[in-house]
Design a protein around this motif. Structure first.
Motif, PDB file in Angstrom:
ATOM      1  N   UNK A  30       0.862  -1.185   0.000  1.00  0.00           N
ATOM      2  CA  UNK A  30       0.000   0.000   0.000  1.00  0.00           C
ATOM      3  C   UNK A  30       0.895   1.231   0.000  1.00  0.00           C
ATOM      4  N   UNK A  31       0.831   2.023  -1.064  1.00  0.00           N
ATOM      5  CA  UNK A  31       1.722   3.171  -1.221  1.00  0.00           C
ATOM      6  C   UNK A  31       0.943   4.480  -1.037  1.00  0.00           C
ATOM      7  N   UNK A  32       1.150   5.124   0.080  1.00  0.00           N
ATOM      8  CA  UNK A  32       0.447   6.370   0.349  1.00  0.00           C
ATOM      9  C   UNK A  32       1.342   7.557   0.022  1.00  0.00           C
ATOM     10  N   UNK A  33       0.903   8.755   0.383  1.00  0.00           N
ATOM     11  CA  UNK A  33       1.684   9.967   0.164  1.00  0.00           C
ATOM     12  C   UNK A  33       2.353  10.422   1.455  1.00  0.00           C
ATOM     13  N   UNK A  34       3.447  11.150   1.306  1.00  0.00           N
ATOM     14  CA  UNK A  34       4.112  11.751   2.463  1.00  0.00           C
ATOM     15  C   UNK A  34       3.543  13.153   2.664  1.00  0.00           C
ATOM     16  N   UNK A  35       2.454  13.231   3.412  1.00  0.00           N
ATOM     17  CA  UNK A  35       1.801  14.525   3.601  1.00  0.00           C
ATOM     18  C   UNK A  35       2.647  15.484   4.437  1.00  0.00           C
ATOM     19  N   UNK A  36       2.489  16.759   4.162  1.00  0.00           N
ATOM     20  CA  UNK A  36       3.125  17.819   4.941  1.00  0.00           C
ATOM     21  C   UNK A  36       2.071  18.463   5.836  1.00  0.00           C
ATOM     22  N   UNK A  37       2.476  19.120   6.919  1.00  0.00           N
ATOM     23  CA  UNK A  37       1.488  19.820   7.758  1.00  0.00           C
ATOM     24  C   UNK A  37       0.765  20.888   6.940  1.00  0.00           C
ATOM     25  N   UNK A  38      -0.562  20.982   7.028  1.00  0.00           N
ATOM     26  CA  UNK A  38      -1.279  22.017   6.270  1.00  0.00           C
ATOM     27  C   UNK A  38      -0.911  23.408   6.749  1.00  0.00           C
ATOM     28  N   UNK A  39      -0.855  24.339   5.808  1.00  0.00           N
ATOM     29  CA  UNK A  39      -0.502  25.709   6.153  1.00  0.00           C
ATOM     30  C   UNK A  39      -1.621  26.373   6.968  1.00  0.00           C
ATOM     31  N   UNK A  40      -1.226  27.226   7.895  1.00  0.00           N
ATOM     32  CA  UNK A  40      -2.179  27.973   8.719  1.00  0.00           C
ATOM     33  C   UNK A  40      -2.514  29.304   8.061  1.00  0.00           C
ATOM     34  N   UNK A  41      -3.504  29.983   8.596  1.00  0.00           N
ATOM     35  CA  UNK A  41      -3.873  31.305   8.104  1.00  0.00           C
ATOM     36  C   UNK A  41      -2.705  32.275   8.218  1.00  0.00           C
ATOM     37  N   UNK A  42      -1.928  32.158   9.296  1.00  0.00           N
ATOM     38  CA  UNK A  42      -0.761  33.025   9.477  1.00  0.00           C
ATOM     39  C   UNK A  42       0.272  32.780   8.376  1.00  0.00           C
ATOM     40  N   UNK A  43       0.472  31.501   8.004  1.00  0.00           N
ATOM     41  CA  UNK A  43       1.396  31.190   6.912  1.00  0.00           C
ATOM     42  C   UNK A  43       0.897  31.770   5.593  1.00  0.00           C
ATOM     43  N   UNK A  44      -0.404  31.696   5.349  1.00  0.00           N
ATOM     44  CA  UNK A  44      -0.952  32.287   4.130  1.00  0.00           C
ATOM     45  C   UNK A  44      -0.632  33.775   4.071  1.00  0.00           C
ATOM     46  N   UNK A  45      -0.805  34.479   5.192  1.00  0.00           N
ATOM     47  CA  UNK A  45      -0.533  35.916   5.218  1.00  0.00           C
ATOM     48  C   UNK A  45       0.941  36.207   4.945  1.00  0.00           C
ATOM     49  N   UNK A  46       1.819  35.415   5.543  1.00  0.00           N
ATOM     50  CA  UNK A  46       3.248  35.615   5.335  1.00  0.00           C
ATOM     51  C   UNK A  46       3.643  35.353   3.880  1.00  0.00           C
ATOM     52  N   UNK A  47       3.056  34.328   3.292  1.00  0.00           N
ATOM     53  CA  UNK A  47       3.420  33.946   1.925  1.00  0.00           C
ATOM     54  C   UNK A  47       2.895  34.936   0.894  1.00  0.00           C
ATOM     55  N   UNK A  48       1.783  35.607   1.209  1.00  0.00           N
ATOM     56  CA  UNK A  48       1.178  36.517   0.234  1.00  0.00           C
ATOM     57  C   UNK A  48       1.433  37.988   0.579  1.00  0.00           C
ATOM     58  N   UNK A  49       2.400  38.256   1.436  1.00  0.00           N
ATOM     59  CA  UNK A  49       2.625  39.615   1.950  1.00  0.00           C
ATOM     60  C   UNK A  49       2.964  40.624   0.851  1.00  0.00           C
ATOM     61  N   UNK A  50       3.542  40.158  -0.255  1.00  0.00           N
ATOM     62  CA  UNK A  50       3.923  41.094  -1.323  1.00  0.00           C
ATOM     63  C   UNK A  50       2.741  41.530  -2.169  1.00  0.00           C
ATOM     64  N   UNK A  51       1.582  40.859  -2.016  1.00  0.00           N
ATOM     65  CA  UNK A  51       0.434  41.193  -2.858  1.00  0.00           C
ATOM     66  C   UNK A  51      -0.013  42.631  -2.649  1.00  0.00           C
ATOM     67  N   UNK A  52      -0.168  43.036  -1.392  1.00  0.00           N
ATOM     68  CA  UNK A  52      -0.639  44.398  -1.124  1.00  0.00           C
ATOM     69  C   UNK A  52       0.331  45.449  -1.663  1.00  0.00           C
ATOM     70  N   UNK A  53       1.629  45.166  -1.572  1.00  0.00           N
ATOM     71  CA  UNK A  53       2.625  46.105  -2.105  1.00  0.00           C
ATOM     72  C   UNK A  53       2.416  46.308  -3.603  1.00  0.00           C
ATOM     73  N   UNK A  54       2.210  45.202  -4.324  1.00  0.00           N
ATOM     74  CA  UNK A  54       2.011  45.288  -5.770  1.00  0.00           C
ATOM     75  C   UNK A  54       0.716  46.012  -6.107  1.00  0.00           C
ATOM     76  N   UNK A  55      -0.345  45.690  -5.367  1.00  0.00           N
ATOM     77  CA  UNK A  55      -1.635  46.308  -5.623  1.00  0.00           C
ATOM     78  C   UNK A  55      -1.566  47.819  -5.397  1.00  0.00           C
ATOM     79  N   UNK A  56      -0.947  48.224  -4.297  1.00  0.00           N
ATOM     80  CA  UNK A  56      -0.834  49.655  -4.005  1.00  0.00           C
ATOM     81  C   UNK A  56       0.013  50.375  -5.060  1.00  0.00           C
TER      82      UNK A  56
END
Length: 405
Positions: A30-56
């Protein structure tokens, strides 16, 4: 006593487990996947932090966010909630943010289906649009002799955000990136061009983006149209978000593809070749027309997984039945009567789904292939046709799983 395996079932719908019975003397890997921990809301904010700079910096009056549809398995609701909150914090109002669902030639989403992808809060409060291949405008570009026309809402938007999940793809290497525009929000002329080129063997390769001629061609065209901000999403087996990569559409997609390959790859197996491969289409198991994605482990393994006399069983919930594709579905521009699958090289192919009819199955797969909608009938067939102590390889997330020979 029978052997029982449990495989994930019915993405976007039941989200359950299927119990499948095998002969009692089966030797199962039985071959499953090596899952990673799901990203949190805080991680989403950190990863997308440049969006507001570009929009502005660009100071647009409206923002269009392009997402994939239910044939692509990523759960986007948590990410989208963070994203719109960030845009509101930058000063944008609800009526300045719209969503476009990149369907390609797939079926438009109902409100209920859109809520599965976007989240109920977005569907109820923001404008969302299904891509229509007839609602396109010229870009001024050509692909050979074919005019490149693109969704008019995309071309008219001041600022374009494109979000796509990455899954292994037979000719684009991985889904997403430039493919969200070509063919995702193109007209039928370009959609047909992309699929014809691949069917004729001119370009494309599974799991490869760097040396992928198809991807290079569409990236060159998309670069001239432009994507203001791209988010490439890598998922776990349960469709939660394992990681996101943001910024330039080409560079972020390359980074996401590296992470996807890391998570989705299974190393070569010492017990191969097998008498039976069970390839479960989850998490791309919504419809019969997507079921061929389950062959990814077999195609990527370069002939090392299955014995010459072995058999392949594909299982798929097909929660939406046959499904729809404007090119390859019955009556589609590229539809052809099904023939034996060449890459199987004459090996037996079986298919199990409780949600389609034999007639529907025969519209997509060769009519002589055995089809089962009843688990007991499938068990009896396997018991009769498998050798004693059959070696069985199970890939529960086959539409994601690459195999390294």
């Amino acid at each position: 006593m029978m052997r029982t395996i449990h495989i994930p079932w019915a993405a976007w719908f039941d989200e359950s487990r299927l119990e499948l019975e095998l002969p009692p003397d089966s030797i199962i890997d039985f071959y499953s996947l090596s899952d990673a921990p799901p990203l949190s809301e805080e991680h989403f904010r950190l990863k997308t932090k440049d969006l507001c700079k570009l929009v502005k910096k660009k100071n647009p009056t409206n923002i269009l966010i392009v997402v994939d549809d239910l044939t692509r398995p990523v759960i986007l609701e948590p990410l989208l909630k963070t994203l719109v909150d960030e845009l509101h914090s930058c000063g944008f109002k609800t009526d300045q943010i719209r969503f476009l669902i990149g369907l390609g030639a797939h079926h438009p989403l109902s409100k209920e289906s859109a809520a599965k992808k976007l989240g109920r809060q977005i569907v109820e409060n923001y404008r969302w649009i299904n891509h229509d291949p007839q609602e396109t405008e010229p870009t001024g570009l050509q692909w050979g002799k074919t005019e490149f026309r693109l969704n008019k809402h995309y071309l008219q938007a001041d600022f374009r955000v494109v979000i796509s999940g990455l899954t292994p793809h037979s000719f684009a290497g991985f889904s997403g990136g430039a493919k969200m525009l070509i063919p995702g929000i193109s007209d039928l002329g370009i959609i047909t061009k992309t699929h014809k080129s691949v069917l004729m063997g001119f370009m494309g390769k599974l799991g490869e983006v760097e040396k992928n001629r198809f991807r290079h061609v569409i990236e060159e065209m998309v670069a001239q149209v432009g994507i203001d901000f791209f988010i490439g999403v890598v998922i776990n087996g349960n469709r939660t978000i394992a990681d996101i990569f943001c910024g330039d559409f080409k560079e972020a997609h390359r980074q996401a593809a590296l992470k996807a390959r890391q998570l989705y790859t299974t190393e070569a197996m010492s017990n191969a070749p097998y008498d039976l491969l069970i390839l479960n289409a989850y998490p791309k198991d919504t419809e019969l027309l997507q079921a061929e994605n389950a062959f990814i482990p077999l195609k990527s393994a370069d002939g090392t997984l299955l014995k010459e006399e072995g058999m392949v069983l594909v299982t798929s919930a097909c929660s939406e039945g046959l499904g729809y594709h404007g090119l390859f579905g019955p009556g589609g521009l590229l539809y052809r009567k099904p023939r034996p699958l060449r890459f199987l090289k004459g090996r037996q192919f079986l298919f199990y789904s409780p949600n389609i009819t034999p007639e529907e199955f025969k519209t997509i797969f060769f009519e002589d292939y055995p089809f089962f909608s009843d688990e007991k009938a499938l068990f009896n067939y396997l018991k009769k046709n498998l050798p004693e102590r059959a070696r069985v390889g199970v890939f529960p997330f086959a539409s994601l799983q690459l195999v390294r020979p």
